[in-house]
Design a protein around this motif. Structure first.
Motif, PDB file in Angstrom:
ATOM      1  N   ASP A 187       7.113  14.352  -7.200  1.00  0.00           N
ATOM      2  CA  ASP A 187       5.719  14.138  -6.777  1.00  0.00           C
ATOM      3  C   ASP A 187       5.568  13.051  -5.707  1.00  0.00           C
ATOM      4  O   ASP A 187       4.597  12.298  -5.709  1.00  0.00           O
ATOM      5  CB  ASP A 187       4.855  13.807  -8.003  1.00  0.00           C
ATOM      6  CG  ASP A 187       3.362  13.960  -7.717  1.00  0.00           C
ATOM      7  OD1 ASP A 187       3.005  14.720  -6.795  1.00  0.00           O
ATOM      8  OD2 ASP A 187       2.555  13.290  -8.401  1.00  0.00           O
ATOM      9  N   GLY A 221       0.809  -1.225   0.000  1.00  0.00           N
ATOM     10  CA  GLY A 221       0.000   0.000   0.000  1.00  0.00           C
ATOM     11  C   GLY A 221       0.836   1.266   0.000  1.00  0.00           C
ATOM     12  O   GLY A 221       0.297   2.376  -0.088  1.00  0.00           O
ATOM     13  N   GLU A 222       2.138   1.095   0.120  1.00  0.00           N
ATOM     14  CA  GLU A 222       3.023   2.253   0.135  1.00  0.00           C
ATOM     15  C   GLU A 222       4.434   1.775  -0.192  1.00  0.00           C
ATOM     16  O   GLU A 222       4.802   0.658   0.159  1.00  0.00           O
ATOM     17  CB  GLU A 222       2.994   2.902   1.522  1.00  0.00           C
ATOM     18  CG  GLU A 222       3.723   4.213   1.617  1.00  0.00           C
ATOM     19  CD  GLU A 222       3.212   5.031   2.816  1.00  0.00           C
ATOM     20  OE1 GLU A 222       2.179   5.701   2.683  1.00  0.00           O
ATOM     21  OE2 GLU A 222       3.865   4.966   3.880  1.00  0.00           O
ATOM     22  N   ASN A 241       0.623   3.497  -8.371  1.00  0.00           N
ATOM     23  CA  ASN A 241      -0.492   4.348  -7.944  1.00  0.00           C
ATOM     24  C   ASN A 241      -0.763   4.241  -6.442  1.00  0.00           C
ATOM     25  O   ASN A 241      -1.902   4.279  -6.001  1.00  0.00           O
ATOM     26  CB  ASN A 241      -1.738   3.981  -8.761  1.00  0.00           C
ATOM     27  CG  ASN A 241      -2.783   5.059  -8.648  1.00  0.00           C
ATOM     28  OD1 ASN A 241      -2.455   6.235  -8.506  1.00  0.00           O
ATOM     29  ND2 ASN A 241      -4.046   4.667  -8.683  1.00  0.00           N
ATOM     30  N   VAL A 242       0.293   4.055  -5.676  1.00  0.00           N
ATOM     31  CA  VAL A 242       0.180   4.108  -4.207  1.00  0.00           C
ATOM     32  C   VAL A 242       1.163   5.178  -3.727  1.00  0.00           C
ATOM     33  O   VAL A 242       2.038   5.598  -4.486  1.00  0.00           O
ATOM     34  CB  VAL A 242       0.503   2.737  -3.549  1.00  0.00           C
ATOM     35  CG1 VAL A 242      -0.431   1.647  -4.044  1.00  0.00           C
ATOM     36  CG2 VAL A 242       1.958   2.354  -3.772  1.00  0.00           C
ATOM     37  N   PRO A 243       1.021   5.630  -2.486  1.00  0.00           N
ATOM     38  CA  PRO A 243       1.954   6.640  -2.002  1.00  0.00           C
ATOM     39  C   PRO A 243       3.413   6.175  -2.073  1.00  0.00           C
ATOM     40  O   PRO A 243       3.709   5.003  -1.832  1.00  0.00           O
ATOM     41  CB  PRO A 243       1.526   6.834  -0.541  1.00  0.00           C
ATOM     42  CG  PRO A 243       0.111   6.395  -0.491  1.00  0.00           C
ATOM     43  CD  PRO A 243      -0.015   5.300  -1.500  1.00  0.00           C
ATOM     44  N   VAL A 244       4.281   7.114  -2.434  1.00  0.00           N
ATOM     45  CA  VAL A 244       5.718   6.846  -2.502  1.00  0.00           C
ATOM     46  C   VAL A 244       6.417   7.797  -1.531  1.00  0.00           C
ATOM     47  O   VAL A 244       6.127   8.996  -1.502  1.00  0.00           O
ATOM     48  CB  VAL A 244       6.248   7.063  -3.935  1.00  0.00           C
ATOM     49  CG1 VAL A 244       7.773   6.935  -3.979  1.00  0.00           C
ATOM     50  CG2 VAL A 244       5.595   6.083  -4.905  1.00  0.00           C
ATOM     51  N   ASP A 275       4.781  11.469  -2.008  1.00  0.00           N
ATOM     52  CA  ASP A 275       3.726  11.771  -1.035  1.00  0.00           C
ATOM     53  C   ASP A 275       4.289  12.098   0.334  1.00  0.00           C
ATOM     54  O   ASP A 275       3.641  12.765   1.130  1.00  0.00           O
ATOM     55  CB  ASP A 275       2.786  10.570  -0.942  1.00  0.00           C
ATOM     56  CG  ASP A 275       2.163  10.262  -2.282  1.00  0.00           C
ATOM     57  OD1 ASP A 275       1.059  10.762  -2.523  1.00  0.00           O
ATOM     58  OD2 ASP A 275       2.793   9.576  -3.115  1.00  0.00           O
TER      59      ASP A 275
END
Lengths: 200, 252
Positions: B219, B167-168, B196-199, B221
């Motif tokens: 970009d 998820g991350e 398409n998950v938080p990085v 997160d």
């Protein structure tokens, strides 16, 4: 007594600690008698809707929760616990909820990253006692992939994330918070403090 | 608006913080819960604790710090280091952590990502990737604390990890780690474009502009750092005000 219902899902220690640190005497319990005698019930929840509602069913807790609400006592659903308050969820199927508030739980079908995870701000929809110690645009911590879609009659505060996400709702003595107040720093504590005053 | 996250990272050994001792005005500086509370009070959005206790035996005892942190702070925190089984996940999450990060064990057993994600939800499962630039102009994944090179390509591994249920993603640049020359922006950009998950960016922060660049250019997160926070070179409050002044969405 404020009772956090323990139905086997997620870690609820931090929620209990948050209430107790505010001087709101709180206990985690799955005991039916204790739940029936509570003047306030907290319905937490992390995980899948189906597992949660099945678990409440298996433990025979649903009639007790409904009776509690009918008696005019306060109930606060947090995260998945808020979603459980509604009529139906479409999370991996179709499941009936507690039906205490009209509306459905639907997937966040948006272009942004899902889950909606992190700190986001609250916009106020109407005045309510629960907001008395926080201000508009304060940040709270969210982790969820589904959201409540309703007429929003019960909406107290919302958050924008690809959609209008109901973040605090209230129908009479039933409150819901989509975010985690116990993980939302001082703002979260301030919300729980306001709730604590309501249930005194 | 969802904010970008500022994440201090603390190394824990035998239940004590081993980096970040240089705090004034804090009495018990080696205690994870005291330092965690300090960071929470000054505005950290999340915390990461890496348990670097050597043996499995000792780690069981060391992990008692997780319960203490959970009792003392009310912001989310992640625990990693030596996690290699579902039992480890259960143990850490039961003690009150919000997320668990896995690194080498996920490379050795990718199914662990899937199992953990199904059992606890993707939001709990953080895939931490140690990456180093290679001669082919891309990045290789390293394991065992950066000591052992694998055949995996970092960007492909990130994508695979997300497919399996992470998820991350935390991206640690071995090249930049400790250099204070800024994050590896090119690597981060490639990974944020790919998943398409938080990085979360990790490794290389030296100045406030490094945090800005990781967010504005790559970009990401969240931005993670250790020594610049621990040694007070960058104050979290100042960093947050600086980023907000540059129109980055930040929780102030």
């Amino acid at each position: 007594m404020n009772i956090i219902i323990d139905y086997g899902l997620g870690n609820i220690g931090s929620l209990e600690k948050a209430f107790n640190s505010l001087g709101i005497e709180t206990k985690v319990s799955s005991n039916l008698d204790e739940i029936k005698n509570a003047n306030s019930i907290i319905l937490p929840g992390v995980g899948a809707f189906r597992d949660a509602i099945n678990s409440l069913n298996d433990m025979n807790l649903i009639p007790a929760i409904k009776e509690h609400v009918d008696q005019g006592k306060y109930l606060l659903g947090i995260c998945l616990g808020m979603q459980l308050l509604y009529e139906k969820s479409y999370e991996n199927g179709e499941f009936e909820g507690l039906g205490l508030i009209s509306g459905n739980v639907e997937m966040l079908d948006i272009d942004l990253k899902v889950p909606h995870m992190g700190w986001n701000n609250l916009k106020f929809a109407k005045n309510d006692e629960i907001l008395k110690y926080i201000k508009e645009d304060d940040y709270v911590y969210f982790v969820h992939s589904y959201y409540v879609n309703s007429t929003n009659e019960e909406l107290i505060a919302y958050t924008e994330y690809g959609k209008i996400i109901p973040s605090i709702v209230r129908k009479q003595n039933v409150y819901g918070m989509q975010f985690h107040p116990e993980k939302s720093g001082q703002v979260g504590l301030n919300l729980l403090k306001a709730y604590g005053e309501l249930i005194k | 608006m969802l904010t970008r996250r500022i994440i201090p990272c603390l190394d824990v050994k035998n239940g004590r913080v081993v980096k970040g001792k240089k705090f004034a005005n804090i009495v018990d500086v080696d205690s994870p819960e005291v330092l965690g509370k300090h960071y929470s009070d000054v505005g950290a959005d999340e915390l990461v604790f890496y348990d670097i206790t050597a043996s499995n035996e000792e780690r069981k005892i060391s992990l008692e710090f997780v319960s203490k942190v959970a009792q003392n702070i009310n912001i989310p925190f992640c625990v990693g280091g030596g996690v290699s089984s579902i039992e480890d996940f259960t143990d850490i999450l039961r003690r009150g952590a919000d997320k668990v990060s896995i690194n080498s064990s996920a490379v050795k057993n990718p199914e662990l990502i899937r199992e953990a994600s199904l059992k606890f939800g993707a939001q709990c499962v953080v895939l931490s990737i140690d990456a180093k630039r290679n001669e082919q102009g891309s990045w290789s994944v390293y394991i065992n604390g950066g000591r052992k090179k694998t055949d995996l390509d970092a960007i492909e591994w990130a994508k695979k990890g997300v497919e399996l249920g992470a998820g991350e993603i935390v991206v640690n640049s071995i090249d930049e780690d400790g250099m204070k020359n800024g994050y590896d922006l090119e690597l981060l950009k490639k990974i944020t474009d790919a998943v398409n998950v938080p990085v979360i960016a990790s490794g290389g922060a030296g100045e406030m502009s490094d945090f800005y660049n990781a967010i504005a250019y790559a970009d990401v997160d969240g931005v993670l750092a250790a020594s610049v926070f621990h040694f007070g070179e960058i104050k979290i409050e100042e960093l947050k005000r600086y980023l907000a002044s540059k129109n980055i969405e930040i929780r102030l």
